[in-house]
Design a protein around this motif. Sequence first.
Motif, PDB file in Angstrom:
ATOM      1  N   MET A   1      51.762  11.599  59.557  1.00 56.90           N
ATOM      2  CA  MET A   1      51.627  13.049  59.697  1.00 56.90           C
ATOM      3  C   MET A   1      50.464  13.393  60.627  1.00 56.90           C
ATOM      4  O   MET A   1      50.606  14.220  61.525  1.00 56.90           O
ATOM      5  N   ALA A   2      49.328  12.714  60.435  1.00 54.94           N
ATOM      6  CA  ALA A   2      48.159  12.975  61.276  1.00 54.94           C
ATOM      7  C   ALA A   2      48.481  12.655  62.738  1.00 54.94           C
ATOM      8  O   ALA A   2      48.141  13.422  63.644  1.00 54.94           O
ATOM      9  N   LEU A   3      49.167  11.522  62.965  1.00 56.44           N
ATOM     10  CA  LEU A   3      49.499  11.133  64.340  1.00 56.44           C
ATOM     11  C   LEU A   3      50.423  12.152  64.995  1.00 56.44           C
ATOM     12  O   LEU A   3      50.226  12.541  66.150  1.00 56.44           O
ATOM     13  N   VAL A   4      51.430  12.591  64.234  1.00 57.12           N
ATOM     14  CA  VAL A   4      52.363  13.567  64.787  1.00 57.12           C
ATOM     15  C   VAL A   4      51.636  14.864  65.129  1.00 57.12           C
ATOM     16  O   VAL A   4      51.881  15.470  66.177  1.00 57.12           O
ATOM     17  N   LEU A   5      50.703  15.273  64.252  1.00 56.77           N
ATOM     18  CA  LEU A   5      49.948  16.497  64.524  1.00 56.77           C
ATOM     19  C   LEU A   5      49.131  16.375  65.799  1.00 56.77           C
ATOM     20  O   LEU A   5      48.944  17.342  66.530  1.00 56.77           O
ATOM     21  N   LEU A   6      48.648  15.152  66.077  1.00 56.17           N
ATOM     22  CA  LEU A   6      47.885  14.919  67.291  1.00 56.17           C
ATOM     23  C   LEU A   6      48.765  15.050  68.525  1.00 56.17           C
ATOM     24  O   LEU A   6      48.388  15.661  69.517  1.00 56.17           O
TER      25      LEU A   6
END
Lengths: 306, 288
Positions: free
Chosen positions: B272-277
């Motif tokens: 999720m964090a990577l996608v948000l980035l």
Amino acid sequence: MSRLQWGYALLVVVGLAAPFFVYPVFAMNVLCLALFASAFNLLLGYSGLLSFGHAAFLGAAGYITLQVMRVWGFPIELGILAGTAAALTLGLLFGVLAIRRSGIYFAMITLGFAQMVYFLILQMPWTGGEDGLQGVARGKLLGIISLQGNLPMYYFVYAVFLAGFWIIHRTIHSPFGHVLRAIHENEPRAISLGYDVDRYKLLAFVISAGLSGLAGSMKALVFQSATLSDVHWHRSGTVVLMTLLGGLGTPIGPSVGALLVASLENYLASYGSWVSVLTGGVFILCVLAFRRGIVGEIRALVKRSF
Amino acid sequence: MIQALTGQLLIGLINGSFYALLSLGLAIIFGLLGVVNFAHGAQYMLGAFVAWMAMQYLHIDYWWALILTPLAVGLFGMLLERLMLRRLYRLDPLYGLLLTFGVALVLEGVFQNAFGISGNSYPVPELLQGGTNLGFMYLPKYRVWVVIVSIVVCFSSWFVIEKTRLGSYLRAGTENPALLQAFGVNVPLMLTLTYGFGVALAAFAGVMAAPIYQVTPLMGSGVIMVVFAVVVIGGMGSIAGSIVTGLGLGLIEGLTKFFYAPASDVIVFVVMALVLLVRPAGLFGRQH
């Protein structure tokens, strides 16, 4: 002095007298939760950002504070500083990512990150897993005043609470706070006026996370233990409840809410999961019928009758 | 070695099927009502528990439970929409989230009081017991059934929403409910039915899950957090997107369990964090 200042003065006196009338540990718990909820209110009440992961800051700071005091022998002041700094860092990390989405997505993202912190704390070797960290001595303030007794500890917690409350008060009434409220009320207009909305939101998030961390460090010191329940999503839910019940966007509402929710948890502790049912019920009631909260309703009543 | 890997992948696929079913229901409800249904996990738990109670007290078997439970829980959902959610449509969507959070707490608390937190097991129906040995792995029949059924259910929901007349009403309601009402469609009823359908989907997933996982009052709250992350990753705009993301994340979780088990609880949130980035609007979402 204005009426508002008289009100504040009265509250300060009540706080000073409190440990002689109620059990000091309970009073300290209320103060820590009140600071936590007030920090949360800075975000939800004034910036309109619903974080569903604030327990991560409260809980993680508690763990860090106790760990640095226990293992590295940090004095209490540095322990609190370390816990608060950890919460600030976490807040910055999560904030940078979560700010990229708004509204309900923001809530879901913060919830996800908090869940991640929960699992990390559950699994890391130094956090004691299900047991948490237990039995860490409070130490001495400035190396002189022993905080092992509950009364001196109460006044220390009270002083920290007042300082935190004052920071929030100053933030709300600063130009920065006014911009936050402008963003809350009309974001497109704030953007068109040239404000870098994301930076304001991020700063509000970081301040709120840091103060939540401060509350968490104090709470861990009060109980001399850090437990998983303070990182759990239930805790993130109860801080929303405290703020909502007391009054969203009112300065003292969250503290009133914290007092009520802490009493509820305290007196119903022996009834196990009925606490959860009751908490949920109050939540539903607040959202459906009582959205201004207690302080908000009183304020509206006073406005109507004068 | 290969057996362990395929075993984890199968578990991942099963979990993924549930993520897909649940995030589909969330997406449908959110699309039309604009409410993030926090109670979705609790309603999934309710589905499993109602099926378990029906078996325990009324001797209703799995197959009937698969039909009756979603109907019963769906009705409960419609009641919830009529009595409570309806009052919040004109307010900030955050209130819908908070209300359903309260509902989830109440449901979980009530079941915890009645049944404790220990698990109750639900037997696999006779027809689906056993499995086949494929040489490189053992394939239990029931798990194959779960994967197939959830893919069929997901696909048919997608088909109904994207390709039929009824679905066109739903999509129109998402875009402009006032105009749809002006054309003579009973929008309030449609909202009630949609919420009921989403809740019924959650209950259906619950019944499907009952023979695999333990039936416990807290079985929903762990899942719902992951499903929220799935929704953030996939973006709620697209039905197909939430299905693909659900299955994909289940598989990623399975792979993580194989290669580095301690990270399997957090991998979804890391993704999720990577996608948000990289893509803040989600893989299939549109940035507003």
